[in-house]
Design an enzyme around this catalytic site. Structure first.
Site, short mmCIF file in Angstrom:
data_model
loop_
_atom_site.label_atom_id
_atom_site.label_comp_id
_atom_site.label_asym_id
_atom_site.label_seq_id
_atom_site.Cartn_x
_atom_site.Cartn_y
_atom_site.Cartn_z
N PHE A 113 0.85 -1.19 0.00
CA PHE A 113 0.00 0.00 0.00
C PHE A 113 0.89 1.24 0.00
CE2 PHE A 113 -2.83 3.13 1.90
CZ PHE A 113 -4.05 2.85 1.32
N ASP A 184 1.97 -5.89 8.15
CA ASP A 184 0.82 -5.00 8.13
C ASP A 184 -0.42 -5.86 7.92
OD1 ASP A 184 -1.27 -3.27 7.46
OD2 ASP A 184 0.14 -1.75 6.72
N TYR A 209 -10.85 0.18 10.81
CA TYR A 209 -12.07 0.63 10.12
C TYR A 209 -12.44 -0.29 8.97
CZ TYR A 209 -8.22 2.93 7.62
OH TYR A 209 -7.03 3.17 7.00
N LYS A 210 -11.59 -1.27 8.66
CA LYS A 210 -11.91 -2.21 7.57
C LYS A 210 -12.73 -3.37 8.14
CE LYS A 210 -8.04 -0.42 4.95
NZ LYS A 210 -6.60 -0.43 4.71
N ARG A 356 -12.93 -4.36 -7.13
CA ARG A 356 -12.59 -5.07 -5.90
C ARG A 356 -13.84 -5.39 -5.10
NH1 ARG A 356 -8.56 -2.50 -1.45
NH2 ARG A 356 -10.34 -1.13 -1.21
C1 LIG Z 1 -5.89 0.91 4.59
C2 LIG Z 1 -4.40 0.85 4.62
C3 LIG Z 1 -3.62 1.93 5.11
C4 LIG Z 1 -4.24 3.23 5.51
O1 LIG Z 1 -3.48 3.91 6.46
P1 LIG Z 1 -4.13 5.07 7.34
O2 LIG Z 1 -2.99 5.76 7.96
O3 LIG Z 1 -5.06 4.41 8.31
O4 LIG Z 1 -4.91 5.98 6.42
C5 LIG Z 1 -2.26 1.75 5.19
N1 LIG Z 1 -1.66 0.58 4.81
C6 LIG Z 1 -2.38 -0.45 4.32
C7 LIG Z 1 -1.69 -1.71 3.93
C8 LIG Z 1 -3.77 -0.34 4.20
O5 LIG Z 1 -4.47 -1.34 3.69
#
Ligand SMILES: *Cc1c(COP(=O)(O)O)cnc(C)c1O
Length: 397
Positions: A113, A184, A209-210, A356
């Protein structure tokens, strides 16, 4: 009490909507709204500053951390909550490179990400002295681990394709080479049956939040292996990670617990909402959840492939190699997803061409999956996605 999935009555779901985006933002579990109202209308309103003690606000980060620990295969006391995931990635990376001062490489993969990669880039720029981030392709990352690597930082389930890294095997490989392992779990926590402690990884991070349904902007979490916690370097040395925050000492002394991975004032309303949201997991077996997720996603793939030959599966076909989402590539994916959303089947789109779909067994069943595939077929057969209304991109896709 063990429960049978799904447990739809534990959620507020709009009538007629099939929600396949719980991998991006989970729906509202029942009880969350009342809890938020109580925090604001009773605790904050009536107690004001006394709420920190009287309503247990200051203890919420640890309480919620312990509940998340139970869902990811970690012991109580090993998970701190707060901030956003990007911040927690930075804390884990900073602590990891501190543990291997003679090494200069942070190893991730090109599918990670972007924010995780950006945080690593920011850290290497700050450190200077030859620190670099390397990002081989996900399938090559295990071969790129050598004795120059300080930290391996990977997202367990790929946000685009759902491809799942072998947590135990890669952790072993990293540690055999003397590197520190950071996972992660953004797309794993609440989606996959995890045994984080057994993997032996030093750190893990994730958001809530997911699949954990904590609500937009819900706090993130960070795990540190219990044997390390008293030596972890808190690179974001905020006052609430201090051993005695209210002693107001001029010098930083880290807490001798995961508290040292806290930074500043906890987001009390969001933490209380997340605490209430975690009630939706009561009695849920993670093994059952994983089995249901595989059943739903295999069913969806079969339905879509037989109905929509113009879509190409962009996720691993083997359910063991996949998290809890399925992606299809389609050149007009953005417009097709808009057409789906207009018909109350909610997924999302990730550039350049990925449609997705997330599978969340707490509130989805086989009938939902079949209905979603039928609507998708109608859009593909009629080319409804060609409607000009579906072509304009919004800020959040
Ligand atoms: C959703 C997601 C994020 C988002 O990070 P925030 O700081 O909460 O906005 C970061 N890394 C991964 C792998 C994600 O899936």
């Amino acid at each position: 009490m063990p429960v049978t999935l799904p447990v739809k009555d534990r959620f507020h779901l709009p009538d007629g909507m099939i929600y396949l985006d719980g991998n991006s933002l989970g729906p509202v579990p029942r009880g969350v709204e009342a809890r938020a109202a109580a925090v604001i209308g009773e605790e904050w309103s009536d107690l004001l500053i006394k709420g920190w003690n009287a309503a247990g606000w200051m203890a919420l980060p640890q309480k919620v951390g312990d509940r998340i620990a139970g869902l990811i295969g970690a012991p109580a006391g090993s998970v701190a909550t707060g901030d956003t995931l990007s911040i927690k990635v930075y804390q884990a990376l900073g602590a990891a490179v501190h543990m291997r001062p003679d090494r200069r490489v942070i190893l991730s993969d090109s599918g990670n990400f972007p924010s995780d990669l950006y945080m690593a880039q920011g850290l290497t720029r700050l450190l200077g002295q030859g620190y670099t981030l390397k990002t081989p392709a996900p399938e090559d990352v295990a071969y790129a681990i050598d004795d120059s690597v300080a930290a391996v930082m990977l997202t367990h389930v790929d946000y685009r394709s759902g491809r799942l890294h072998d947590m135990a095997a890669i952790t072993r490989k990293a540690q055999d080479a003397g590197a520190v392992m950071i996972w992660d779990l953004a797309h794993s926590a609440g989606a996959v049956d995890l045994d984080l402690a057994a993997s032996n990884a030093e750190f893990a991070v994730g958001c809530s939040y997911k699949y954990l349904n904590g609500g937009p902007g819900a706090p993130a979490f960070i795990y540190a292996r219990p044997d390390l916690i008293d030596s972890v370097e808190p690179v974001l040395a905020g006052w609430l990670g201090h051993d005695a925050p209210f002693a107001m000492e001029p010098g930083y002394r880290p807490a001798m617990s995961t508290e040292r991975l806290r930074v500043g004032t906890p987001p009390v309303v969001q933490l209380a909402m997340l605490d209430a949201a975690l009630d939706a997991w009561e009695g849920v077996s993670m093994a059952d959840l994983r089995a249901a997720s595989q059943r739903l996603s295999q069913g969806f793939i079969a339905e879509v492939e037989s109905r929509c030959p113009m879509l190409t599966l962009a996720s691993p076909r083997d359910p063991e190699a996949r998290g809890s989402q399925v992606s299809f590539a389609f050149d007009h994916g953005y417009a097709a997803m808009q057409a789906l959303i207009a018909r109350n089947v909610i997924g999302d789109f990730r550039a350049p061409n990925i449609m997705r779909f997330g599978f969340t067994p707490l509130y989805l069943d086989e009938a939902d999956v079949r209905r979603a595939a039928e609507v998708l077929e109608e859009i593909m057969k009629t080319e409804a996605w060609r409607d000009p209304a579906y072509q304009t991109r919004a800020a959040v896709t």
